[in-house]
Design a protein around this motif. Structure first.
Motif, short mmCIF file in Angstrom:
data_model
loop_
_atom_site.label_atom_id
_atom_site.label_comp_id
_atom_site.label_asym_id
_atom_site.label_seq_id
_atom_site.Cartn_x
_atom_site.Cartn_y
_atom_site.Cartn_z
N PHE A 126 4.65 153.58 54.17
CA PHE A 126 5.95 154.25 54.34
C PHE A 126 7.09 153.28 54.63
CE2 PHE A 126 2.80 157.56 55.28
CZ PHE A 126 3.21 158.54 54.40
N ALA A 127 6.97 152.04 54.13
CA ALA A 127 8.05 151.07 54.31
C ALA A 127 9.26 151.40 53.45
CB ALA A 127 7.55 149.66 53.98
N PHE A 128 9.03 152.04 52.30
CA PHE A 128 10.10 152.31 51.35
C PHE A 128 10.28 153.82 51.15
CE2 PHE A 128 8.11 148.26 49.95
CZ PHE A 128 9.16 147.41 50.25
N PRO A 129 11.39 154.37 51.63
CA PRO A 129 11.62 155.80 51.45
C PRO A 129 12.13 156.17 50.06
CG PRO A 129 13.40 154.83 52.70
CD PRO A 129 12.40 153.74 52.49
N SER A 130 12.52 155.18 49.26
CA SER A 130 13.07 155.48 47.94
C SER A 130 12.96 154.26 47.03
CB SER A 130 14.55 155.89 48.05
OG SER A 130 15.31 154.78 48.50
N GLN A 131 13.16 154.50 45.74
CA GLN A 131 13.17 153.40 44.78
C GLN A 131 14.33 152.46 45.07
OE1 GLN A 131 10.89 152.78 42.09
NE2 GLN A 131 11.98 150.83 42.16
N GLN A 132 15.43 153.00 45.54
CA GLN A 132 16.59 152.17 45.87
C GLN A 132 16.25 151.16 46.96
OE1 GLN A 132 20.05 154.42 47.05
NE2 GLN A 132 21.43 152.65 46.90
N GLU A 136 16.33 146.98 46.63
CA GLU A 136 17.08 146.10 47.52
C GLU A 136 16.16 145.04 48.14
OE1 GLU A 136 19.86 146.26 51.53
OE2 GLU A 136 19.91 147.92 50.09
N ALA A 137 14.95 145.43 48.46
CA ALA A 137 14.00 144.48 49.05
C ALA A 137 13.66 143.38 48.06
CB ALA A 137 12.74 145.20 49.49
N LEU A 138 13.36 143.76 46.82
CA LEU A 138 12.91 142.78 45.83
C LEU A 138 14.05 141.91 45.33
CD1 LEU A 138 10.41 144.94 43.73
CD2 LEU A 138 9.95 143.49 45.72
N GLN A 139 15.23 142.47 45.21
CA GLN A 139 16.35 141.73 44.65
C GLN A 139 17.16 140.98 45.72
OE1 GLN A 139 18.55 144.68 42.43
NE2 GLN A 139 16.76 145.25 41.22
N GLY A 140 16.83 141.21 46.97
CA GLY A 140 17.58 140.58 48.06
C GLY A 140 16.83 139.46 48.73
N GLU A 141 17.13 139.27 50.01
CA GLU A 141 16.58 138.14 50.76
C GLU A 141 15.07 138.21 50.92
OE1 GLU A 141 17.16 135.99 55.14
OE2 GLU A 141 18.57 137.54 54.46
N ILE A 142 14.53 139.40 51.06
CA ILE A 142 13.07 139.54 51.21
C ILE A 142 12.36 139.02 49.96
CG2 ILE A 142 11.19 141.21 51.40
CD1 ILE A 142 13.02 142.90 53.18
N GLY A 143 12.82 139.45 48.80
CA GLY A 143 12.23 138.98 47.55
C GLY A 143 12.34 137.48 47.37
N GLU A 144 13.49 136.92 47.72
CA GLU A 144 13.70 135.48 47.59
C GLU A 144 12.73 134.69 48.48
OE1 GLU A 144 17.76 134.68 48.47
OE2 GLU A 144 18.55 135.70 46.69
N GLN A 145 12.54 135.15 49.71
CA GLN A 145 11.62 134.48 50.63
C GLN A 145 10.20 134.49 50.09
OE1 GLN A 145 11.95 135.44 54.92
NE2 GLN A 145 13.81 136.54 54.38
N LYS A 348 17.88 151.65 57.14
CA LYS A 348 19.10 151.80 56.35
C LYS A 348 19.00 152.98 55.40
CE LYS A 348 21.88 149.38 52.88
NZ LYS A 348 22.10 148.10 52.13
N TYR A 349 17.79 153.20 54.86
CA TYR A 349 17.59 154.28 53.92
C TYR A 349 16.92 155.49 54.59
CZ TYR A 349 18.99 151.12 50.22
OH TYR A 349 19.72 150.24 49.43
N ASP A 350 17.12 155.58 55.91
CA ASP A 350 16.62 156.72 56.68
C ASP A 350 15.12 156.86 56.63
OD1 ASP A 350 19.48 158.57 55.55
OD2 ASP A 350 19.21 157.52 57.45
N ALA A 351 14.42 155.75 56.65
CA ALA A 351 12.96 155.81 56.73
C ALA A 351 12.58 156.17 58.15
CB ALA A 351 12.36 154.46 56.34
#
Length: 354
Positions: A126-132, A136-145, A348-351
């Motif tokens: 349940f880390a991701f409440p939506s595709q959005q 954001e995770a994959l295209q942002g700082e998390i994905g880069e790390q 942020k996405y109301d998870a």
């Protein structure tokens, strides 16, 4: 007797004459030019190995990538796609890539966690409440790390591909409340996070390659498994599992990875074009994955084979509370900073908060 000899001599002379007449007058004359064969020996070959069926989001994306390369770089690059674990199972494909036996793979996030434990952050329940939130995770700082870690193993992450949210299936009973998992054994990918997820639900686990799932379910080696709709449909898992719960409890995505030495050795213009094609394929794959999962869920419903349950908000709360301990158990392995980032993204996405 003489007549037979005469006939034989006549035939022999005729054959010799035909052969001589058939030879071209100038034996040094070059063979006709075949444009399609020119440069084949110099063509760069990319062996792309994956373990799922051709009619899945990953399988179709791999074929589209190969098609676009053929259209734009046909005289210089050839992509050879090997689906369904033909060359390597998901257990062995990363080692083969690192050695350079193949040049490209697209493993699931879970299949990277043994070598790179921090990738388990993408497996958290349940880390991701939506595709959005996933995007954001994959295209942002998390994905880069996460991609930066791959370079230590002679690998380079180029792109992320999507499949979709995971659902639960069982041959034994409906999976509505956490207690329903007790006493069952579930097939899992080699992910410590996923293992702890099922243990928190009171279930046992069995790690095995995706290519062995159907047979293991049929043989009764496992009672259940988690997967996306497209994988459940394409591998006919729904035909041998009586119950499915639409839980959307986790996300299944892929990382397109290349052998780093091979990639850096490519001419700069070819590498740039391949990166552009992969970016286009990733965008196309995202929409396709959502479409396939939607259409194939309808097909599963129409089959009437499996009983499908959609978690209610109250039931989801039960699951989330039961799985909260996984975040605590995995903090050291994943790393507190990365875990904090994924929690912040979820909020942020109301998870649900842990």
């Amino acid at each position: 007797m003489k007549s037979f000899i005469s006939i034989g001599l006549f035939v022999l002379v005729g054959l010799i004459t035909a052969i001589l007449i058939g030879f071209p007058p100038n034996m040094s004359k070059p063979l006709p030019f075949d444009a399609e064969q020119t440069g084949l020996k110099d063509r760069i070959v990319i062996k792309f190995s994956h373990v799922v069926a051709e009619n899945t989001p990953k399988g179709l994306a791999a074929e589209r990538f190969a098609k676009l390369v053929r259209e734009r770089l046909s005289d210089r690059v050839e992509v050879q796609v090997y689906p369904n674990g033909i060359l390597y199972s998901d257990k062995h494909e990363l080692d083969a890539l690192s050695r350079g036996d193949i040049q490209m793979v697209a493993p699931s996030f879970s299949n990277l966690t043994n070598a790179f434990p921090s990738w388990g952050v993408l497996d958290l329940p349940f880390a991701f409440p939506s595709q959005q939130a996933v995007d954001e995770a994959l295209q942002g700082e998390i994905g880069e790390q996460l991609l930066a870690e791959l370079t230590d193993a002679n690998m380079a992450g180029i792109s992320f591909w999507h499949n979709g949210f995971k659902q639960m299936t069982s041959a034994q009973r409906p999976l509505i409340h956490p207690s329903d998992f007790t006493g069952q054994t579930f097939r899992i990918l080699p992910s410590k996070v996923v293992e702890e997820q099922f243990h928190a639900l009171g279930a046992q686990t069995a790690m095995m390659p995706f290519t062995e799932v159907y047979r293991s379910v049929v043989n009764g080696d496992v009672e259940g498994q988690e997967n996306t709709i497209s994988n459940i449909y394409s591998k006919r898992i729904y035909q041998v599992q009586r119950y499915m719960t639409i839980s959307n409890h986790g996300y299944l995505g892929y990382t397109v990875i290349v052998n780093q030495s091979f990639w850096e050795g490519l001419p700069a213009d070819i590498r740039s074009e391949l990166e552009q094609i992969l970016a286009e394929t990733a965008q196309w794959n995202r929409g396709l994955a959502q479409q396939l999962n939607h259409e194939q869920l309808d097909e599963i419903k129409k089959s009437g084979i499996v009983n499908i349950h959609q978690l209610s908000a109250e039931e989801r709360d039960e699951w989330i509370k039961a799985l909260a301990q996984v975040y605590i158990q995995m903090e050291q392995e994943i790393g507190a900073p990365l875990l904090a980032q994924i929690k912040e993204l979820g909020q942020k996405y109301d998870a649900y908060r842990y």
